[in-house]
Design an enzyme around this catalytic site. Structure first.
Site, PDB file in Angstrom:
ATOM      1  N   GLY A   1       0.829  -1.201   0.000  1.00  0.00           N
ATOM      2  CA  GLY A   1       0.000   0.000   0.000  1.00  0.00           C
ATOM      3  C   GLY A   1       0.859   1.244   0.000  1.00  0.00           C
ATOM      4  O   GLY A   1       2.025   1.227  -0.428  1.00  0.00           O
ATOM      5  N   SER A   2       0.311   2.333   0.512  1.00  0.00           N
ATOM      6  CA  SER A   2       1.001   3.618   0.458  1.00  0.00           C
ATOM      7  C   SER A   2       2.068   3.727   1.534  1.00  0.00           C
ATOM      8  O   SER A   2       2.001   3.068   2.581  1.00  0.00           O
ATOM      9  CB  SER A   2      -0.013   4.759   0.632  1.00  0.00           C
ATOM     10  OG  SER A   2      -0.504   4.788   1.958  1.00  0.00           O
ATOM     11  N   THR A   3       3.039   4.597   1.289  1.00  0.00           N
ATOM     12  CA  THR A   3       4.071   4.864   2.279  1.00  0.00           C
ATOM     13  C   THR A   3       3.460   5.472   3.537  1.00  0.00           C
ATOM     14  O   THR A   3       3.876   5.154   4.663  1.00  0.00           O
ATOM     15  CB  THR A   3       5.136   5.810   1.692  1.00  0.00           C
ATOM     16  OG1 THR A   3       5.784   5.154   0.591  1.00  0.00           O
ATOM     17  CG2 THR A   3       6.185   6.186   2.721  1.00  0.00           C
TER      18      THR A   3
ATOM     19  N   GLU B   1       5.674  -3.303   1.038  1.00  0.00           N
ATOM     20  CA  GLU B   1       5.867  -2.859  -0.346  1.00  0.00           C
ATOM     21  C   GLU B   1       5.003  -1.627  -0.519  1.00  0.00           C
ATOM     22  O   GLU B   1       3.780  -1.710  -0.578  1.00  0.00           O
ATOM     23  CB  GLU B   1       5.485  -3.974  -1.331  1.00  0.00           C
ATOM     24  CG  GLU B   1       5.872  -3.677  -2.755  1.00  0.00           C
ATOM     25  CD  GLU B   1       4.685  -3.274  -3.610  1.00  0.00           C
ATOM     26  OE1 GLU B   1       4.585  -2.071  -3.920  1.00  0.00           O
ATOM     27  OE2 GLU B   1       3.884  -4.144  -3.957  1.00  0.00           O
TER      28      GLU B   1
ATOM     29  N   VAL C   1       0.499   4.946   4.926  1.00  0.00           N
ATOM     30  CA  VAL C   1      -0.094   3.906   5.761  1.00  0.00           C
ATOM     31  C   VAL C   1       0.988   2.982   6.306  1.00  0.00           C
ATOM     32  O   VAL C   1       0.916   2.520   7.451  1.00  0.00           O
ATOM     33  CB  VAL C   1      -1.155   3.116   4.974  1.00  0.00           C
ATOM     34  CG1 VAL C   1      -1.671   1.935   5.797  1.00  0.00           C
ATOM     35  CG2 VAL C   1      -2.312   4.037   4.575  1.00  0.00           C
TER      36      VAL C   1
END
Length: 514
Positions: A260-262, A282, A264
């Site tokens: 997911g996003s950096t 990732e 989160v």
């Protein structure tokens, strides 16, 4: 309390009763694949709370899916603990390999239905969805072959009376958090390595795309996955952060795997600190795509960019985000790119076999694309292709877009788009492009095209990314160690290294002296 719904009559109770939704899901020939209950301890579980899954093509309702309660999430975690002892210790690696092999075979047999499910809830064209199913299944095949080869070592000791042995043991029950852009492949890439090592898993799929994950549960049960070894707990978007917190703070779950996003990822990293569990993340990317003027085949580079940038309408984590073109070929490359896009692409309903690109996933994705185009053009960029939303096709459609004269002052230079915009940036020489390409806090993937093998290696080695496509725009496969550097996360998925993320190394010092 868990309430189990027998598969023989549950399906028709769970599907939204609208003509459009019924006609969509009626495309799935194997009705057992259409499941809407949480999968806990080998059974599909229904409760009264539901959330609606819609087709991003036209927002038509597909199904109401069980909104797993927090107590049910904890039940799933407890079941994974109970199943772990038997699965890790009493199931041989060969037996786990057989399960994964059966799972692979079932995915291939149901490829068309699984692809249609992906298209219905994700929006990507059928050709892309079929490719995802094959890609997802390849991890099951790969790790079925890796499972019997999880070996330790015998190490020479400084003490002649001692022998040092190492064992790779399953880390324990694992919490897995997956995104919507690859609703099948992001699950199999993680769970297949976990199963090979002997771990049990609890998965929270993306709320936009839970149907694909639940279909995999049905196939897993048929493949012989033991009850409790695989649990899937779908929840609505608002509850997602709470489930992530439960996963991270649970003393039972010994590892978290997240894609997911950096932003989160940083939250989950902090929430996991209290339990000191193993992590593999990732996260976001900002992939550079670099084309040097010495490239012999510009058309090949154009094709590589289209594959890398516009696949799934730009909604993949390793999509090109910034296109660096050396001055001497800038104009020629731009002209060929626009011509190729005009000739070979068609936007529309992913179920249409002639469509090459579908909608974005939701309104926030569309808004980000529109913002970046507006910001770039206000600061001097020019639209040479596309540039507009397509509301006549559906609420989340946007044209494939090419921008020229893009520079570092623009938002799109620094922030991942996750949408169908190719920003073209000029550069003069290798040193300049490396400086520009590496001017980012993330580093997942990068791409470089050159006919000079020395320059190709130099750039590939000096790019601050975890993966490089050298003269290719397509890099993903089960054999690839997938992962990034910097704020794109840590750990690797796939490849011979993927199992290590789900094991811990134990050392035994054996004294052999009488």
């Amino acid at each position: 309390m868990l309430r189990f719904i027998p598969k023989s009559f549950g399906r028709h109770l769970r599907i939204i009763r609208s003509t459009r939704a019924a006609s969509s899901l009626s495309l799935i020939k194997n009705e057992d694949l259409v499941q809407t209950g949480a999968f806990i301890n080998g059974e599909f579980v229904q409760n009264d709370a539901k959330f609606l899954v819609r087709n991003p093509f036209d927002l038509s309702p597909l199904a109401e899916v069980t909104d797993t309660s927090l107590s049910q999430v904890n039940d799933a975690i407890n079941y994974s603990k109970e199943a772990f002892q038997d699965f890790s210790r009493n199931t041989t690696p060969r037996a786990r390999a057989a399960i994964l092999s059966n799972f692979y075979r079932l995915m291939i047999e149901n490829k068309e239905d699984l692809a249609r499910l992906i298209t219905l809830e994700n929006g990507k064209p059928l050709s892309d969805a079929r490719g995802e199913v094959s890609y997802a299944a390849s991890f099951l095949q790969w790790f079925s072959e890796e499972a019997p080869r999880i070996n330790g070592d015998l190490i020479s000791s400084a003490n002649p009376a001692n022998r040092i042995l190492t064992l790779k043991q399953a880390v324990g029950p694992v919490g897995i958090l997956t995104p919507w852009n690859f609703p099948s492949a992001m699950i199999t890439r993680k769970l297949s390595a976990a199963f090979a090592a002997g771990c049990t898993v609890v998965i929270k799929p993306a709320s936009e795309t839970p149907l694909s994950s639940l279909a995999l549960c049905q196939l897993a049960r048929e493949a012989g996955v033991p009850a409790g070894a695989l649990n899937v707990v779908p929840v609505n978007n608002k509850m997602t952060p709470k489930v992530g917190e439960i996963f991270c703070e649970s003393p039972i779950l010994k590892k978290i795997s997240f894609t997911g996003s950096t932003r989160v990822g940083k939250i989950l990293l902090g929430e996991s600190a209290s339990t000191m569990k193993k992590l593999s993340f990732e996260l976001g990317g900002n992939a550079p795509f670099i084309v040097f003027s010495d490239v012999k085949d510009i058309d090949k580079a154009v094709d590589g960019l289209i594959s890398s940038k516009f696949r799934s309408s730009g909604q993949t984590c390793i999509c090109t985000n910034r296109v660096f073109l050396q001055d001497e070929i800038y104009d020629e490359f731009t002209s060929k790119l626009v011509k190729k896009l005009k000739a070979t692409t068609k936007i529309g309903n992913g179920l249409d076999e002639s469509v090459t690109h579908g909608p974005l996933i939701h309104d926030r994705a569309l808004e980000k694309v529109q913002f970046q185009i507006k910001d770039a053009t206000a600061k001097g960029a020019k639209i040479v292709y596309g540039g507009h939303a397509l509301p006549e096709l559906g609420p989340f459609f946007h044209e494939l877009t090419v921008l020229t004269d893009v520079g570092p002052a623009m938002d799109i230079f620094h922030n991942e788009t996750f949408g169908p915009i190719a920003p073209l940036i000029r550069f003069k020489d290798t040193d300049e492009v490396l400086r520009l390409a590496n001017d980012t806090e993330v580093g997942l993937a990068g791409y470089v095209y050159s006919s000079d093998i020395s320059n190709l290696f130099k750039v590939a080695e000096q790019l601050g990314v975890g993966m490089v496509g050298a003269n290719t725009g397509l890099i993903s496969e089960a054999a690839l160690p997938f992962g990034g550097v910097k704020q794109s996360g840590f750990g690797r998925e796939g490849s011979k290294y993927g199992v290590d993320e789900y094991t811990v190394l134990k050392s035994i010092v054996l004294n052999v002296k009488d």
